[in-house]
Design a protein around this motif. Structure first.
Motif, PDB file in Angstrom:
ATOM      1  N   LEU A  62       0.820  -1.207   0.000  1.00 16.50           N
ATOM      2  CA  LEU A  62       0.000   0.000   0.000  1.00 16.50           C
ATOM      3  C   LEU A  62       0.857   1.261   0.000  1.00 16.50           C
ATOM      4  O   LEU A  62       0.429   2.302  -0.508  1.00 16.50           O
ATOM      5  CB  LEU A  62      -0.901   0.020   1.241  1.00 16.50           C
ATOM      6  CG  LEU A  62      -2.073  -0.953   1.256  1.00 16.50           C
ATOM      7  CD1 LEU A  62      -2.717  -0.973   2.619  1.00 16.50           C
ATOM      8  CD2 LEU A  62      -3.093  -0.578   0.192  1.00 16.50           C
ATOM      9  N   THR A  63       2.043   1.192   0.582  1.00 21.70           N
ATOM     10  CA  THR A  63       2.896   2.377   0.685  1.00 21.70           C
ATOM     11  C   THR A  63       3.982   2.300  -0.376  1.00 21.70           C
ATOM     12  O   THR A  63       3.691   2.311  -1.558  1.00 21.70           O
ATOM     13  CB  THR A  63       3.479   2.485   2.095  1.00 21.70           C
ATOM     14  OG1 THR A  63       4.134   1.243   2.432  1.00 21.70           O
ATOM     15  CG2 THR A  63       2.378   2.734   3.120  1.00 21.70           C
ATOM     16  N   THR A  64       5.215   2.246   0.016  1.00 23.48           N
ATOM     17  CA  THR A  64       6.324   2.162  -0.940  1.00 23.48           C
ATOM     18  C   THR A  64       6.233   0.864  -1.741  1.00 23.48           C
ATOM     19  O   THR A  64       6.129  -0.216  -1.159  1.00 23.48           O
ATOM     20  CB  THR A  64       7.669   2.199  -0.199  1.00 23.48           C
ATOM     21  OG1 THR A  64       7.698   3.344   0.643  1.00 23.48           O
ATOM     22  CG2 THR A  64       8.820   2.253  -1.190  1.00 23.48           C
ATOM     23  N   PRO A  65       6.229   0.947  -3.078  1.00 21.06           N
ATOM     24  CA  PRO A  65       6.117  -0.278  -3.884  1.00 21.06           C
ATOM     25  C   PRO A  65       7.402  -1.112  -3.853  1.00 21.06           C
ATOM     26  O   PRO A  65       8.180  -1.154  -4.810  1.00 21.06           O
ATOM     27  CB  PRO A  65       5.828   0.257  -5.293  1.00 21.06           C
ATOM     28  CG  PRO A  65       6.393   1.634  -5.309  1.00 21.06           C
ATOM     29  CD  PRO A  65       6.242   2.159  -3.909  1.00 21.06           C
ATOM     30  N   LYS A  66       7.622  -1.756  -2.724  1.00 22.81           N
ATOM     31  CA  LYS A  66       8.821  -2.583  -2.560  1.00 22.81           C
ATOM     32  C   LYS A  66       8.741  -3.819  -3.449  1.00 22.81           C
ATOM     33  O   LYS A  66       7.655  -4.295  -3.781  1.00 22.81           O
ATOM     34  CB  LYS A  66       8.942  -3.017  -1.100  1.00 22.81           C
ATOM     35  CG  LYS A  66       8.986  -1.880  -0.090  1.00 22.81           C
ATOM     36  CD  LYS A  66       8.927  -2.447   1.330  1.00 22.81           C
ATOM     37  CE  LYS A  66       8.832  -1.348   2.368  1.00 22.81           C
ATOM     38  NZ  LYS A  66       8.683  -1.892   3.744  1.00 22.81           N
ATOM     39  N   PRO A  67       9.878  -4.392  -3.798  1.00 20.47           N
ATOM     40  CA  PRO A  67       9.853  -5.654  -4.551  1.00 20.47           C
ATOM     41  C   PRO A  67       9.223  -6.768  -3.715  1.00 20.47           C
ATOM     42  O   PRO A  67       9.408  -6.811  -2.491  1.00 20.47           O
ATOM     43  CB  PRO A  67      11.341  -5.930  -4.821  1.00 20.47           C
ATOM     44  CG  PRO A  67      12.031  -4.630  -4.633  1.00 20.47           C
ATOM     45  CD  PRO A  67      11.247  -3.873  -3.607  1.00 20.47           C
ATOM     46  N   VAL A  68       8.494  -7.630  -4.366  1.00 21.76           N
ATOM     47  CA  VAL A  68       7.887  -8.788  -3.707  1.00 21.76           C
ATOM     48  C   VAL A  68       8.758 -10.004  -3.968  1.00 21.76           C
ATOM     49  O   VAL A  68       9.104 -10.304  -5.123  1.00 21.76           O
ATOM     50  CB  VAL A  68       6.457  -9.026  -4.222  1.00 21.76           C
ATOM     51  CG1 VAL A  68       5.910 -10.351  -3.688  1.00 21.76           C
ATOM     52  CG2 VAL A  68       5.549  -7.873  -3.823  1.00 21.76           C
TER      53      VAL A  68
END
Length: 631
Positions: A10-16
């Protein structure tokens, strides 16, 4: 039928991390033995497990739209996908597969969230729209297919078809919600407004959720509801003809499959009706299966065999015995959350039997809720008449006093077991029906709890959200409100959860034609007298099916899928009953008064009372806690 999982930031589009998605999917491998796949992009990841039913060779998931701007993972079946595909083609959409998954993607791109009312079927799916950078989660009207989700400490939302998919994520906290324990003791399952683990949510039936990056977690949006507020007009004969058309439509649409298909057959009205209409539409013998019990008073296999002969089905049967109790650990693992509907055991067994020859099985679930087929509907209807004749100010003190002193005569003939009725009549219609549909009433739960648990529970009572649901129901009468609560609360929480988990445990797809939404909407608009007439539930349904089924099937006393746990706890399982109060996981919680539990176990074993449902509930709670690693 499949399993889905995903992670969305929802916040920073971090790598999954794809490995996390793979672990979440692997935890649910039984839902999709025919294939597994993952897809990731900045801030999002989707995982899928496939049980191939339609377009067996094609339609791998996660699936990209034709233009590559949307990705889908999908669990379920869309029964009108061919009609939708032609409509979408007319608008310029292109298709490269023969399945329903690609149709959902095209429908999303054409109509957005408004695609949902056009989808006829059972489903839980997630679509990530790369252009809008949104994740769209949706669940079918009735809640046939499940979807769990939870906010995590890294700012992400994880979702999965089963709770075990979420617990495979290392950031999910495993803390029990004490209010869920109160709910479970009241109903025998954890209803959809809560989860056994704090912070975990279930997307409600008929709801969707649209998630955006850099935006807070929104509340689910309801996209479908059933109304009991209208009444159909017309002659009973015309309504009967319309009902037959809807029944045929519901059954035949669910017979589309590229793999072997059959049906569960108990010998009751509902499953017999489904089998009759399948036989009418099929050019080959319908494959049917049934489960019986080694307690003759509870065995219905002779009725199932009668229907099998009548429609020349390819029928198979198997018997459940007390020895099946050894599988209680397996049952607990299927459900993740505590689940005490004892008919889960024979349901799992009939699913195993069906899976030996078919991959898809049609069931008769849903007709009792839609057409007022439960005995409790008749009692509720009658009790509401009494409530209308006597003001509550008089009923409360008079009948409440009688109910308090009337013995709980579990040993007596049914007409003499008046305690529950007297207590139900003391309160409102909603309070009375909550007692009728519940397992352990408030005063019994109160006696079981420890002082510490009573502090944790506070002022909350499990009946409160149920009664509020009935009060807000779009309905005209007490019977309407009771059926509405059945469809919105009991059906997804108990019946459909039971069928989904037990069928998926053996990689079997179960379909419920009597829960076709057009059929349910039709039934909800019927006059009361065509649902419940002269004490006979499902009146119009039974009249409609007279052309197919004999009266001894249509009008015999309803029995249901009963498991003989009362006898088991007094015989080969007596030691298990005595051990419940001292069982490790449950005892360590400190939630219950162990002396009270021990006394109730001994009273049951001695035959002085029937506490079998309570004993089963506590046993399944203990096993569930152990499965979740709570000690």
């Amino acid at each position: 039928m499949c399993g889905i999982a995903g992670i969305f930031h929802l916040t920073t589009p971090k790598p999954v991390d794809p490995a996390r998605l793979e672990r979440m999917c692997t935890a649910m491998a039984h839902r999709g033995p025919d294939g597994q796949g993952t897809w990731t992009a900045p801030g999002v990841g989707l995982g899928h497990l496939r049980l191939s039913i339609i377009d067996v060779a094609g339609s791998p998931q996660p699936m990209a739209s034709t233009d590559g701007r949307a990705m889908l993972v999908f669990n379920g079946e869309i029964y009108n996908f061919r009609e939708l595909r032609e409509e979408l083609r007319g608008g310029g959409a292109e298709f490269h597969t023969d399945g329903d998954s690609e149709v959902i993607l095209a429908a999303w791109q054409r109509w957005g969230p408004d695609c949902l009312p056009r989808l006829h079927g059972m489903f839980a799916f997630a679509i990530y729209d790369l252009g809008q950078r949104t994740l769209f989660l949706a669940r079918d009207r009735m809640g046939v297919k499940p979807l769990f989700y939870a906010p995590l400490s890294d700012g992400s939302i994880a979702f999965a078809s089963e709770l075990k998919g979420l617990t495979a994520h290392p950031l999910l906290r495993r803390e029990i919600d004490p209010l869920a324990v109160e709910d479970y003791l009241a109903w025998g399952y954890v209803p959809d407004h809560r989860s056994i683990l704090q912070g975990v949510h279930k997307l409600p039936a008929g709801h969707s959720l649209l998630l955006r990056h850099d935006a807070p977690l929104p509340a689910p949006v309801q996209w479908w509801d059933v109304s009991f507020a209208e009444r159909r007009q017309g002659r009973a004969a015309d309504l009967e003809a319309e009902l037959l058309h809807l029944l045929r439509q519901a059954v035949t649409s669910r017979m589309v499959s590229d793999v072997p298909l059959g049906a569960f057959l108990s010998g009751g009205v509902d499953s017999s009706s489904v089998v009759a209409l399948m036989a009418e539409a099929s050019g080959s013998p319908v494959k049917t299966c049934s489960i019986g019990f080694d307690v003759s008073a509870l065995d219905e296999t002779s009725y199932a065999e009668q229907i099998a002969r009548r429609f020349a089905t390819d029928h198979r049967a198997r018997t459940v015995s007390p020895d099946d109790f050894e599988h209680v650990e397996t049952l607990a693992a299927m459900f993740d959350e505590p689940f005490a509907d004892a008919s889960a055991l024979p349901t799992w067994r009939v699913c195993q039997l069906a899976r030996e020859t078919v991959t898809v099985a049609l069931s008769g679930d849903g007709a009792d809720e839609a057409f007022a087929g439960y005995r409790r509907h008749k009692f509720q209807h009658g009790e509401d008449r009494v409530r209308g004749l006597m003001p509550q100010a008089l009923r409360g003190p008079l009948l409440g006093g009688l109910g308090a002193i009337y013995p709980k005569a579990d040993w007596a003939p049914r007409p003499l077991r008046a305690k529950a009725t007297l207590l139900a009549l003391t309160g409102t219609s909603e309070q009375g029906y909550a007692r009728a549909i519940g397992v352990l009433p408030p005063e019994l739960r109160q006696s079981l709890y420890s002082v510490e648990f009573l502090r944790l529970r506070g002022d909350y009572r499990a009946e409160q959200p149920f009664e509020e649901l009935m009060r807000r129901a779009p309905a005209r009468s007490g019977l309407d409100r009771a059926q509405y609560a059945d469809i919105k609360f009991w059906l997804p929480g108990d019946i459909l959860t039971k069928v989904d988990r037990t069928s998926m445990a053996v990689s079997l797809e179960a379909r419920e034609p009597l829960l076709d939404h057009r059929l349910v909407e039709f039934a909800a608009a019927l006059p009361e007298a065509l649902r419940l007439k002269r004490g006979e539930g499902k009146w119009l349904l039974k009249k409609t099916m007279q052309r197919y089924l004999p009266d001894e099937i249509l009008y015999r006393q309803k029995q249901g899928f009963v498991t003989p746990i009362a006898q088991w706890f007094r015989g080969p399982l007596a030691s298990a009953a005595r051990g419940i109060g001292a069982s490790t996981a449950l005892a360590r919680t400190g939630w219950f008064d162990s002396r009270v539990l021990a006394d109730m176990a001994e009273a049951h074993i001695a035959g002085r009372a029937d506490h079998s449902r309570m004993l089963w509930q506590l046993l399944m709670l203990d096993k569930s806690l152990a499965q979740l690693g709570i000690s």
